[in-house]
Design a protein around this motif. Structure first.
Motif, PDB file in Angstrom:
ATOM      1  N   VAL A  88       0.910  -1.103  -0.649  1.00  0.00           N
ATOM      2  CA  VAL A  88       0.212  -0.492   0.021  1.00  0.00           C
ATOM      3  C   VAL A  88       1.017   1.341   0.053  1.00  0.00           C
ATOM      4  O   VAL A  88       0.319   2.373  -1.141  1.00  0.00           O
ATOM      5  N   ASN A  89       2.033   1.101   0.941  1.00  0.00           N
ATOM      6  CA  ASN A  89       3.110   2.260   1.165  1.00  0.00           C
ATOM      7  C   ASN A  89       3.381   2.843  -0.431  1.00  0.00           C
ATOM      8  O   ASN A  89       3.585   4.316  -1.248  1.00  0.00           O
ATOM      9  N   GLU A  90       3.824   1.149  -1.126  1.00  0.00           N
ATOM     10  CA  GLU A  90       4.291   1.880  -2.266  1.00  0.00           C
ATOM     11  C   GLU A  90       3.288   2.969  -3.262  1.00  0.00           C
ATOM     12  O   GLU A  90       3.094   3.272  -4.869  1.00  0.00           O
ATOM     13  N   ILE A  91       1.964   1.780  -3.609  1.00  0.00           N
ATOM     14  CA  ILE A  91       0.557   2.319  -4.496  1.00  0.00           C
ATOM     15  C   ILE A  91       0.659   3.897  -4.478  1.00  0.00           C
ATOM     16  O   ILE A  91       0.202   4.715  -5.157  1.00  0.00           O
ATOM     17  N   LEU A  92       0.760   3.926  -2.817  1.00  0.00           N
ATOM     18  CA  LEU A  92       0.440   5.448  -2.367  1.00  0.00           C
ATOM     19  C   LEU A  92       1.220   6.161  -3.709  1.00  0.00           C
ATOM     20  O   LEU A  92       1.322   7.774  -3.406  1.00  0.00           O
ATOM     21  N   LYS A  93       2.847   5.641  -2.935  1.00  0.00           N
ATOM     22  CA  LYS A  93       4.112   6.344  -3.579  1.00  0.00           C
ATOM     23  C   LYS A  93       3.664   6.719  -5.540  1.00  0.00           C
ATOM     24  O   LYS A  93       3.752   8.368  -5.521  1.00  0.00           O
ATOM     25  N   TYR A  94       4.033   5.491  -5.846  1.00  0.00           N
ATOM     26  CA  TYR A  94       3.412   5.864  -7.468  1.00  0.00           C
ATOM     27  C   TYR A  94       2.099   5.692  -8.516  1.00  0.00           C
ATOM     28  O   TYR A  94       2.657   6.201  -8.733  1.00  0.00           O
ATOM     29  N   TYR A  97       3.930  -0.526  13.957  1.00  0.00           N
ATOM     30  CA  TYR A  97       4.259   0.747  13.488  1.00  0.00           C
ATOM     31  C   TYR A  97       3.391   1.899  12.535  1.00  0.00           C
ATOM     32  O   TYR A  97       4.058   2.495  11.827  1.00  0.00           O
ATOM     33  N   ALA A  98       2.226   0.916  12.071  1.00  0.00           N
ATOM     34  CA  ALA A  98       1.698   1.710  11.213  1.00  0.00           C
ATOM     35  C   ALA A  98      -0.326   1.845  11.718  1.00  0.00           C
ATOM     36  O   ALA A  98      -0.441   1.472  12.361  1.00  0.00           O
ATOM     37  N   ASP A  99      -0.669   2.522  10.955  1.00  0.00           N
ATOM     38  CA  ASP A  99      -2.151   3.089  11.867  1.00  0.00           C
ATOM     39  C   ASP A  99      -2.744   3.573  11.254  1.00  0.00           C
ATOM     40  O   ASP A  99      -2.531   4.206  10.037  1.00  0.00           O
ATOM     41  N   PRO A 100      -4.430   2.800  11.198  1.00  0.00           N
ATOM     42  CA  PRO A 100      -5.387   2.185   9.405  1.00  0.00           C
ATOM     43  C   PRO A 100      -5.905   4.031   9.127  1.00  0.00           C
ATOM     44  O   PRO A 100      -5.962   3.784   8.167  1.00  0.00           O
ATOM     45  N   ASP A 101      -5.970   4.751  10.108  1.00  0.00           N
ATOM     46  CA  ASP A 101      -6.821   6.479   9.984  1.00  0.00           C
ATOM     47  C   ASP A 101      -5.318   6.613   8.748  1.00  0.00           C
ATOM     48  O   ASP A 101      -5.700   7.600   8.309  1.00  0.00           O
ATOM     49  N   TYR A 102      -4.058   6.487   9.187  1.00  0.00           N
ATOM     50  CA  TYR A 102      -3.110   7.124   8.541  1.00  0.00           C
ATOM     51  C   TYR A 102      -3.439   7.137   6.625  1.00  0.00           C
ATOM     52  O   TYR A 102      -3.724   8.096   5.788  1.00  0.00           O
ATOM     53  N   TYR A 103      -3.796   5.898   6.507  1.00  0.00           N
ATOM     54  CA  TYR A 103      -4.220   5.362   5.387  1.00  0.00           C
ATOM     55  C   TYR A 103      -5.570   5.565   4.275  1.00  0.00           C
ATOM     56  O   TYR A 103      -5.448   5.715   3.493  1.00  0.00           O
ATOM     57  N   ALA A 161      -6.964   8.538   5.813  1.00  0.00           N
ATOM     58  CA  ALA A 161      -6.576   9.670   5.474  1.00  0.00           C
ATOM     59  C   ALA A 161      -6.197   9.775   3.826  1.00  0.00           C
ATOM     60  O   ALA A 161      -5.821  10.848   3.551  1.00  0.00           O
ATOM     61  N   GLN A 162      -5.345   9.060   3.842  1.00  0.00           N
ATOM     62  CA  GLN A 162      -5.057   8.999   2.322  1.00  0.00           C
ATOM     63  C   GLN A 162      -5.095   8.766   1.281  1.00  0.00           C
ATOM     64  O   GLN A 162      -4.808   8.305   0.146  1.00  0.00           O
TER      65      GLN A 162
END
Ligand SMILES: Cc1cc2nc3c(=O)[nH]c(=O)nc-3n(C[C@H](O)[C@H](O)[C@H](O)COP(=O)(O)OP(=O)(O)OC[C@H]3O[C@@H](n4cnc5c(N)ncnc54)[C@H](O)[C@@H]3O)c2cc1C
Length: 355
Positions: free
Chosen positions: A18-24, A62-68, A70-71
């Motif tokens: 998910v982090n990389e999908i958000l980036k690219y 190390y990760a929070d669902p709410d951060y995602y 919000a994206q």
């Protein structure tokens, strides 16, 4: 047109994807299905908490669902994917809170469903005093029980069992470590080095029983547990199964290529034999550079690397995996054990000639 990506499973491989999908591809329409109500739990937290390296299990998130959210990611926690229809490109899932079912379509799917503890067929293994140690819930149970129980049997002397033995020893428990092979950590190190690890554990007071198969678990007197081997019986308060991990990939059984243990075979781009489905982490295979073949190697480090690649490549293939040397490290009673490559036994098994 906005492409729709579904990610199944949101621990290390899923989060990395998910982090990389958000980036690219920040515009992509991404839905995540995760069975648990937390994401990113590191399983090593059990022994780190027992050994007081960290103060509690939650420190290992190390990760929070709410951060995602919000994206713009549709995070469906407490949702279990029950079926995947690869022809129709749909995922069938259940909301574990409301019990309602839902069907979602996808253009691309990223499987990050990870692994389950491989439970050996030992008589009495279903005894409630026999515990598992992978998920956050299991780890909480272990840490709670550690308050009351004094004598712990650990079944399996791979990385997980050895590290857990150290954790319980540091929290002043009596530990017996059973391993069916003749030397500890036999999939990672040569017997000479394994003997040093055994000596290190025994010096700290841990009983190490290698070459020993546990045959049964039985209730003992006063709420104890009897662990029986072929010729001995040990009275303990609790046992923990650490006999390895199995890929959790049955949702795609018969639908994509798999290794004999069920791990989803992926190419250098984390693409499965179905070009619309990617896979990463403990659910997937990895190319071993030394053995030049696809192997199963469930490691968080590998899950993060592969998950990242799945996220980068899921919409268009950009970056290849460089495979693995099977490099691992472990800190055990202040000593570092680092390994890379294969053992002699593994190389010979794989048909590599000895010169
Ligand atoms: C005690 C212990 C200690 C460890 N220590 C280390 C270590 O020190 N270093 C290291 O590199 N590795 C370690 N590992 C291995 C590491 O935990 C795994 O390699 C890692 O968790 C793999 O990450 P993953 O995301 O691929 O899979 P998992 O962590 O297994 O996560 C898969 C996720 O998918 C979800 N899921 C599965 N099926 C479904 C479904 N049908 N619907 C919805 N959600 C689903 C699960 O709920 C889960 O959250 C350890 C393992 C254990 C058990």
């Amino acid at each position: 047109m906005t492409e729709k990506i579904i990610v199944v499973g949101c621990t290390h491989a899923g989060i990395a994807a998910v982090n990389e999908i958000l980036k690219y591809r920040p515009q992509a329409d991404v839905t995540v299905f995760e069975r648990h109500d937390t994401i990113s739990y590191l399983s090593c937290a059990t022994y780190l908490t027992l050994g007081k390296t960290i103060s509690n299990l939650d420190e290992a998130m190390y990760a929070d669902p709410d951060y995602y959210r919000a994206q713009g990611i549709d995070m469906r926690l407490r949702h279990d994917v029950i079926d995947i229809n690869v022809e129709e490109h749909t995922v069938f899932a259940q909301d574990l809170e409301t019990k309602e079912f839902t069907t979602e379509s996808f253009d691309k799917l990223s499987m990050a469903t990870g692994s389950l503890t491989s439970i050996p067929t030992i008589q009495g293994v279903e005894n409630p005093k026999v515990k598992l140690c992978k998920t956050y819930e299991e780890a909480r149970d272990l840490c709670d029980e550690a308050q009351n129980d004094e004598r712990i049997a650990i079944i399996g002397g791979g990385y997980i069992g050895v590290e857990l033995a150290e954790g319980y020893n540091k929290s002043n428990h009596e530990v017996i470590l059973f391993h069916k092979k003749e030397t500890l950590l036999d999939r990672h190190i040569e017997p000479e080095i394994a003997d040093k690890i055994t000596n290190l554990l025994e010096d700290k007071g841990i009983q190490v029983k290698t070459g020993t198969i546990v045959k049964s678990f039985e209730d003992g007197a006063d709420d104890t547990l009897i662990v029986k081997t072929a010729d001995e019986a040990f009275e303990v308060d609790m046992a923990v199964i650490c006999t390895g991990l199995l890929p959790q990939a049955d949702l795609l059984q018969g639908k994509v290529d798999q290794l004999t243990n069920g791990a989803i075979v992926v190419n250098d781009y984390m693409e499965t034999s179905n070009p619309d489905i990617f896979a990463a982490g403990d659910a997937a295979s990895v190319k071993h550079n030394g053995l030049q073949t696809d192997v199963y190697m469930p490691l968080a480090s590998q899950a993060v690397r592969q998950g990242g690649l799945a996220g980068i490549n899921v919409l268009d293939k950009r970056l290849r995996s460089i495979g693995t040397q099977s490099t691992t490290g472990m800190l055990i009673f202040g000593r570092t054990l680092a390994c890379s490559g294969v053992t002699l036994a593994m190389a010979l098994d794989a048909g590599i000639k000895r010169y």
